[in-house]
Design a protein around this motif. Structure first.
Motif, short mmCIF file in Angstrom:
data_model
loop_
_atom_site.label_atom_id
_atom_site.label_comp_id
_atom_site.label_asym_id
_atom_site.label_seq_id
_atom_site.Cartn_x
_atom_site.Cartn_y
_atom_site.Cartn_z
N TYR A 35 0.83 -1.19 0.00
CA TYR A 35 0.00 0.00 0.00
C TYR A 35 0.87 1.24 0.00
O TYR A 35 1.91 1.29 0.64
N THR A 36 0.42 2.26 -0.72
CA THR A 36 1.11 3.53 -0.63
C THR A 36 0.73 4.21 0.67
O THR A 36 -0.24 3.84 1.31
N ALA A 37 1.48 5.22 1.05
CA ALA A 37 1.23 5.89 2.32
C ALA A 37 0.06 6.86 2.23
O ALA A 37 -0.47 7.31 3.24
N THR A 38 -0.35 7.20 1.01
CA THR A 38 -1.42 8.19 0.84
C THR A 38 -2.78 7.53 0.95
O THR A 38 -3.10 6.64 0.16
N PRO A 39 -3.61 7.94 1.91
CA PRO A 39 -4.95 7.35 2.01
C PRO A 39 -5.82 7.82 0.85
O PRO A 39 -5.87 9.00 0.53
N GLY A 47 -16.83 2.62 1.16
CA GLY A 47 -16.38 2.69 -0.22
C GLY A 47 -14.96 2.21 -0.43
O GLY A 47 -14.67 1.53 -1.43
N GLY A 48 -14.05 2.57 0.47
CA GLY A 48 -12.67 2.13 0.33
C GLY A 48 -12.53 0.63 0.41
O GLY A 48 -11.77 0.01 -0.35
N LEU A 49 -13.26 0.01 1.33
CA LEU A 49 -13.22 -1.44 1.47
C LEU A 49 -13.75 -2.13 0.22
O LEU A 49 -13.22 -3.16 -0.21
N GLU A 50 -14.82 -1.60 -0.35
CA GLU A 50 -15.42 -2.21 -1.53
C GLU A 50 -14.44 -2.25 -2.70
O GLU A 50 -14.31 -3.25 -3.39
N GLU A 51 -13.75 -1.12 -2.90
CA GLU A 51 -12.77 -1.08 -3.98
C GLU A 51 -11.55 -1.93 -3.65
O GLU A 51 -10.98 -2.60 -4.51
N ASP A 52 -11.15 -1.92 -2.38
CA ASP A 52 -9.96 -2.64 -1.95
C ASP A 52 -10.11 -4.14 -2.17
O ASP A 52 -9.22 -4.80 -2.70
N VAL A 53 -11.24 -4.70 -1.77
CA VAL A 53 -11.42 -6.15 -1.89
C VAL A 53 -11.49 -6.56 -3.35
O VAL A 53 -11.01 -7.62 -3.74
N ARG A 54 -12.07 -5.70 -4.19
CA ARG A 54 -12.15 -6.03 -5.61
C ARG A 54 -10.76 -6.08 -6.25
O ARG A 54 -10.42 -7.04 -6.95
N VAL A 55 -9.94 -5.05 -5.97
CA VAL A 55 -8.61 -4.99 -6.57
C VAL A 55 -7.70 -6.08 -6.01
O VAL A 55 -7.03 -6.81 -6.75
N LEU A 56 -7.68 -6.21 -4.69
CA LEU A 56 -6.75 -7.15 -4.07
C LEU A 56 -7.11 -8.60 -4.36
O LEU A 56 -6.23 -9.44 -4.56
N ALA A 57 -8.41 -8.93 -4.39
CA ALA A 57 -8.80 -10.31 -4.71
C ALA A 57 -8.42 -10.66 -6.13
O ALA A 57 -8.02 -11.79 -6.42
N TRP A 76 -5.73 -10.31 4.38
CA TRP A 76 -6.23 -9.04 3.85
C TRP A 76 -5.83 -7.91 4.81
O TRP A 76 -6.22 -7.92 5.97
N PRO A 77 -5.07 -6.91 4.36
CA PRO A 77 -4.55 -5.89 5.29
C PRO A 77 -5.62 -5.03 5.96
O PRO A 77 -5.36 -4.44 7.02
N LEU A 78 -6.80 -4.90 5.35
CA LEU A 78 -7.87 -4.06 5.91
C LEU A 78 -7.36 -2.65 6.20
O LEU A 78 -7.54 -2.09 7.28
N ALA A 79 -6.69 -2.09 5.20
CA ALA A 79 -6.07 -0.77 5.36
C ALA A 79 -7.05 0.38 5.18
O ALA A 79 -6.73 1.52 5.50
N TYR A 80 -8.24 0.08 4.66
CA TYR A 80 -9.18 1.16 4.36
C TYR A 80 -10.45 1.07 5.19
O TYR A 80 -11.56 1.18 4.69
N VAL A 81 -10.31 0.86 6.48
CA VAL A 81 -11.50 0.83 7.34
C VAL A 81 -11.12 1.30 8.74
O VAL A 81 -10.03 1.01 9.23
N GLU A 82 -12.01 2.05 9.31
CA GLU A 82 -11.89 2.46 10.71
C GLU A 82 -13.04 1.77 11.45
O GLU A 82 -14.18 2.22 11.40
N PHE A 83 -12.74 0.66 12.10
CA PHE A 83 -13.80 -0.17 12.68
C PHE A 83 -14.59 0.54 13.78
O PHE A 83 -15.74 0.21 14.02
N LEU A 84 -13.96 1.52 14.42
CA LEU A 84 -14.66 2.23 15.48
C LEU A 84 -15.95 2.86 14.96
O LEU A 84 -16.96 2.93 15.68
#
Length: 296
Positions: A35-39, A47-57, A76-84
């Motif tokens: 992953y790049t450092a830029t969110p 939305g980030g998770l939806e795109e992330d799982v599509r690309v990474l899978a 799966w790194p789960l880099a695009y979610v804030e579970f809180l």
């Protein structure tokens, strides 16, 4: 998605663009995209998770060394979610959201109807349980409460979408999968055939229009004045959802936007938030008034 996908196990000369994936199977030394450092997304959004799982899978299952959907779930790194944002519990808990998220993703992948099956599966696989992030296996009641009371509706809906995406990408990559996924997306437009008619012969569009004139005045979200989205748009979306089977709020809101003539309509999460704010007694009062208006 502009993130670069970079092999992690020595082949640093190869850079795969997520928008231009290779068409051939890659060698076994490929490990995991970086992953790049830029969110790129708001971590509070799905939305980030939806795109992330599509690309990474797509990238993951394109490589011959990756032949397990469980391995994808674990790593799966789960880099695009804030579970809180999606955790409705406010007190301290025994189990964190991330391992529960991965566990419920397994449940969706296998299409188990109840948490008992998931609990048994994890008990039989202590190594997998540890890799998911659990120190101990949650019991059935804990899993049930977590799903029904802790996870937001957005997160629940996303897990079903993510499971479908993973199953399709794994199947395309020749990986063994526990069930065949549906490859047909939910239809965005209302059907016009005989099956889509109400028993009285009134079409859904006509019924919705009639209800809007007679019933909507009985309902109120008690919002402040000057809101950009007209309140009737919320009731229109609620009617739209109620007249269709198995249509969740997020997908329904997107379909409603195409079907309606309104310029501004609520998003699924915004719609749910307003509906949830209504007290039961207030809802009953509005229903009674609406029923009286229909009778009159």
């Amino acid at each position: 998605m502009s993130r670069d996908v970079v092999p992690q196990s020595g082949d640093t000369d190869t850079v795969l663009s997520a928008g231009c994936l290779p068409t051939h199977r890659q060698p076994s030394y490929y490990d995991w995209p970086a992953y790049t450092a830029t969110p790129l997304y708001d971590l509070r959004s799905i939305g980030g998770l939806e795109e992330d799982v599509r690309v990474l899978a797509t990238v993951w299952f394109d490589h011959e060394a990756h032949d397990s959907i469980e391995e994808f779930v674990v790593r799966w790194p789960l880099a695009y979610v804030e579970f809180l944002t999606h955790d409705r519990y406010t007190d301290s808990t025994t189990y964190e959201m991330e391992p529960l998220f991965r566990a419920f993703l397994l449940k969706e992948l296998h299409s188990w109807d109840h948490e008992t099956a998931l609990c048994s599966y994890l008990n039989q696989r202590p190594s997998l349980c540890r890799r998911l992030g659990f120190d101990s296996v949650p019991d059935q009641s804990t899993l049930w409460r977590s799903w029904h009371y802790r996870f937001t509706a957005d997160l629940q809906e996303f897990l079903a979408t993510a499971a479908r995406t993973i199953l399709i990408k794994a199947d395309d990559g020749g990986v063994s999968i526990p069930r065949k996924p549906s490859r047909t997306r939910p239809r965005r437009e209302a059907r016009t055939g005989p099956d889509d008619e109400c028993s009285s012969g009134m079409s859904k569009q006509e019924l919705a229009s009639y209800v809007s004139r007679i019933v909507y005045p009985a309902f109120s979200l008690d919002r402040d004045r000057g809101c950009e989205i007209h309140e009737n748009a919320f009731w229109g979306l609620q009617t739209y959802l109620g007249l269709r089977e198995n249509l969740a709020a997020n997908e329904g809101a997107r379909s409603f936007r195409y079907d309606t003539t309104r310029e501004r309509t609520p998003l699924g999460h915004n719609h749910r938030a307003h509906i949830r704010d209504l007290f039961i007694e207030r809802i009953r009062e509005m229903y009674r008034e609406a029923a009286q208006r229909l009778i009159t």
